[in-house]
Write an enzyme that holds these catalytic residues in place. Structure first.
Site, PDB file in Angstrom:
ATOM      1  N   CYS A 218      29.276  56.408  36.294  1.00 36.50           N
ATOM      2  CA  CYS A 218      29.040  55.128  35.935  1.00 36.50           C
ATOM      3  C   CYS A 218      28.493  54.147  37.035  1.00 36.50           C
ATOM      4  O   CYS A 218      28.234  53.083  36.608  1.00 36.50           O
ATOM      5  CB  CYS A 218      30.087  54.746  35.014  1.00 36.50           C
ATOM      6  SG  CYS A 218      30.749  55.508  33.681  1.00 36.50           S
ATOM      7  N   HIS A 297      33.410  55.603  48.815  1.00 41.07           N
ATOM      8  CA  HIS A 297      33.545  57.021  48.321  1.00 41.07           C
ATOM      9  C   HIS A 297      34.915  57.470  48.743  1.00 41.07           C
ATOM     10  O   HIS A 297      35.240  57.505  50.059  1.00 41.07           O
ATOM     11  CB  HIS A 297      32.440  57.803  48.922  1.00 41.07           C
ATOM     12  CG  HIS A 297      31.957  58.961  48.045  1.00 41.07           C
ATOM     13  ND1 HIS A 297      32.840  59.843  47.888  1.00 41.07           N
ATOM     14  CD2 HIS A 297      30.861  59.531  47.547  1.00 41.07           C
ATOM     15  CE1 HIS A 297      32.282  60.866  46.962  1.00 41.07           C
ATOM     16  NE2 HIS A 297      30.977  60.559  46.868  1.00 41.07           N
ATOM     17  N   HIS A 381      30.161  34.384  39.184  1.00 42.51           N
ATOM     18  CA  HIS A 381      29.883  35.374  38.009  1.00 42.51           C
ATOM     19  C   HIS A 381      30.412  36.778  38.293  1.00 42.51           C
ATOM     20  O   HIS A 381      29.972  37.364  39.615  1.00 42.51           O
ATOM     21  CB  HIS A 381      28.629  35.339  37.321  1.00 42.51           C
ATOM     22  CG  HIS A 381      28.003  34.025  37.083  1.00 42.51           C
ATOM     23  ND1 HIS A 381      28.324  33.307  36.115  1.00 42.51           N
ATOM     24  CD2 HIS A 381      27.181  33.138  37.762  1.00 42.51           C
ATOM     25  CE1 HIS A 381      27.652  32.029  35.958  1.00 42.51           C
ATOM     26  NE2 HIS A 381      26.843  32.043  37.163  1.00 42.51           N
ATOM     27  N   HIS A 385      32.105  46.709  35.403  1.00 42.35           N
ATOM     28  CA  HIS A 385      31.754  47.865  34.394  1.00 42.35           C
ATOM     29  C   HIS A 385      32.715  48.002  33.306  1.00 42.35           C
ATOM     30  O   HIS A 385      33.938  48.136  33.300  1.00 42.35           O
ATOM     31  CB  HIS A 385      31.734  48.999  35.371  1.00 42.35           C
ATOM     32  CG  HIS A 385      32.040  50.235  34.400  1.00 42.35           C
ATOM     33  ND1 HIS A 385      30.861  50.582  33.514  1.00 42.35           N
ATOM     34  CD2 HIS A 385      32.429  51.540  34.367  1.00 42.35           C
ATOM     35  CE1 HIS A 385      30.746  51.686  32.982  1.00 42.35           C
ATOM     36  NE2 HIS A 385      31.933  51.973  33.200  1.00 42.35           N
ATOM     37  N   ASN A 418      30.835  51.597  25.986  1.00 39.00           N
ATOM     38  CA  ASN A 418      30.715  51.897  27.614  1.00 39.00           C
ATOM     39  C   ASN A 418      29.211  52.540  27.574  1.00 39.00           C
ATOM     40  O   ASN A 418      29.022  53.769  27.068  1.00 39.00           O
ATOM     41  CB  ASN A 418      31.774  52.841  27.893  1.00 39.00           C
ATOM     42  CG  ASN A 418      31.688  53.299  29.291  1.00 39.00           C
ATOM     43  OD1 ASN A 418      30.565  53.075  30.079  1.00 39.00           O
ATOM     44  ND2 ASN A 418      32.556  53.876  30.014  1.00 39.00           N
TER      45      ASN A 418
END
Length: 504
Positions: A218, A297, A381, A385, A418
């Protein structure tokens, strides 16, 4: 613990230094101007004096320094700004909408799930934060299900072509002007690739640079933006088209493994297309400028790597597993990401407070309040996700955000579900449709993905986006924005008998 503290402090110091150095081109320009002005004044006063100065050791050093300053400034000016000209979010047709009760009833009709699995999916959906009008592809609405390569292509082609057609119409950019194309779709990557599909459909020029991203989850949308940013530093005077989507047709799970059942209740049909440019003449019409991208990562950790995994269950059904420790893994990745992002965007006072709290807690073992910085001091703002209600609740708590900051994400989850990597753009479109984007505002997009990754992008609004214009331009929120926001309870019971209306 000491190694972790050392890593945090080194990272903080490095980024503070980088931020300071980032201001140097302006200082160097002033220095160069002063040197040149001084030489000009001296020339007017005495040609012999200037010659004597330059022929000495100090004169050579002054000229060398001036040359180095000029070279550094020219290099700084060569870094091309990246503008977001416009973007589009896909709004499926009404025929693709299903209420929560209808979707549960539909899953029962497949005969693929036992009673316990159906009860579990119903409980997940009741607590998911999804509303009554999310979208499924036609292949998953039919009875029996039509999950095959043909229908997967139909879904992806409908979304991708619809997005690009809308974006090109809004921006009035010719396909021949596009020099970079990036498409990300994690779970479905056909041959020829999606980028080849776009090149063929729109007859792009033969030297177009294309990249097809898959398997990144995602957060792949932010990765695509970061890749486009780097490519726009190499290819001059061009546009970059970024398409973020996911295919639902081939990724419905038809088994009884609980960690894999969650995806059936959360993921929905959608996509977004973004047009970027490094052409300086686009600044006047562009909506935003890309300021920062930060990619984190945690792949070296086995726990993080296996957190979101596509695999087969014990009887061979393919699905994506979302285990219970997803939230803890996401929290670790978030902390690493904001430790990197903080020095780039936060006021110096807030950075020092954050660093001081870390030192007091880790070195002196004192009890202090949470050392997470206050990002509302630097950003107006927040587009987080819309992975699920639990994800949004956890991030709101961690980042100490108010309901107004979470509204775009919660309403996106409620209305569209989603939609994977494209959810960030539905959220930004929501802010625009509400008329909240003002010139100079900064927008933080943050997403999580398999691997495990946490990626951020920060944009600065170059102009005020008028509410009426945002809706007229084909916003996916055009039909809903006047009735939003709505209150979404933590648990919304589903009454299948009272709510289910058979499809015509």
């Amino acid at each position: 613990m000491d190694n972790e503290l050392g890593k945090v402090m080194r990272n903080q110091a490095k980024l503070l230094y980088r931020r300071f150095v980032g201001q140097q081109p302006h200082l160097l320009a002033v220095t160069l101007l002063l040197v040149v002005s001084s030489l000009a004044v001296m020339t007017m006063l005495s040609i012999d004096g200037v010659y004597a100065l330059l022929s000495g050791t100090h004169g050579v050093m002054a000229v060398s320094v001036a040359g180095a300053v000029a070279a550094a400034y020219v290099y700084a000016l060569s870094l091309r700004p990246v503008y977001l000209v416009d973007f589009a979010g896909y709004k499926p047709a009404p025929a693709h909408e299903l209420t929560r009760a209808r979707s549960i009833h539909h899953y029962r009709l497949t005969g693929a799930f036992n009673a316990e699995s159906m009860d579990f999916q119903k409980r997940v959906l009741e607590r998911s934060g999804l509303g009554e009008a999310t979208h499924f592809p036609a292949s998953l609405i039919r009875v029996p299900l039509d999950m095959c390569l043909r229908t997967a292509k139909e879904e992806s082609h409908t979304v991708i072509f619809g997005l690009i057609d809308d974006l090109l119409a809004k921006t009035r950019v010719r396909p021949d002007d596009i020099g970079v194309v990036i498409v990300n779709s994690s779970l479905y990557s056909p041959t020829p690739s999606f980028t080849s599909l776009v090149v063929n459909r729109y007859c792009l020029r033969d030297d177009v640079v294309t990249h097809n991203l898959s398997g990144m989850g995602c957060s792949a949308g932010v990765i695509a933006i970061d890749l486009a940013r780097h490519l726009l530093q190499v290819y001059d005077d061009t546009y970059a088209l970024v398409v973020s989507t996911e295919n639902i047709t081939l990724n419905g799970y038809l088994g009884n493994n609980r960690p894999m059942l969650v995806t059936n209740m959360l993921f929905r049909m959608g996509g977004a297309a973004v047009l970027l440019s490094n052409r300086r003449d686009q600044r006047r019409r562009a909506k935003y400028q890309l300021i920062h991208t930060v990619r984190t990562h945690h792949g070296p950790s086995d726990k993080s790597y296996a957190c979101v995994m596509q695999e087969e269950d014990e009887v061979g059904n393919l699905g994506v597993s979302l285990p219970k420790d997803l939230m803890s893994v996401a929290g670790d990745a978030l902390r690493t990401n904001i430790t990197t992002l903080g020095p780039l965007v936060l006021p110096l006072r807030e950075q020092l407070r954050f660093l001081g709290a870390v030192v007091l807690k880790r070195v002196f073992r004192t009890t202090v309040m949470s050392c997470l910085p206050d990002f509302t001091l630097a950003l107006e703002h927040f587009c987080i996700h819309a992975g699920g209600r639990g994800v949004l609740d956890e991030l709101q708590k961690s980042l100490k955000l108010g309901e107004c900051h979470m509204e775009p994400s919660r309403m996106t989850l409620c209305r569209f579900g989603n939609t994977s990597s494209s959810s960030l753009w539905y959220e930004l479109a929501y802010c625009e449709a509400k008329g909240r984007i003002k010139r100079g505002d900064r927008v933080w997009q943050i997403a999580f993905g398999s691997g495990f990754k946490c990626n951020s992008a920060v944009w600065k609004a170059l102009r005020t986006v008028e509410r009426a214009a945002a809706v007229e331009e084909g916003s996916p929120w055009a039909q809903d924005i006047d009735v939003l926001p709505v209150h979404v309870p933590k648990v919304m019971p589903i009454n299948e008998d009272a709510s289910y209306v058979p499809a015509v």
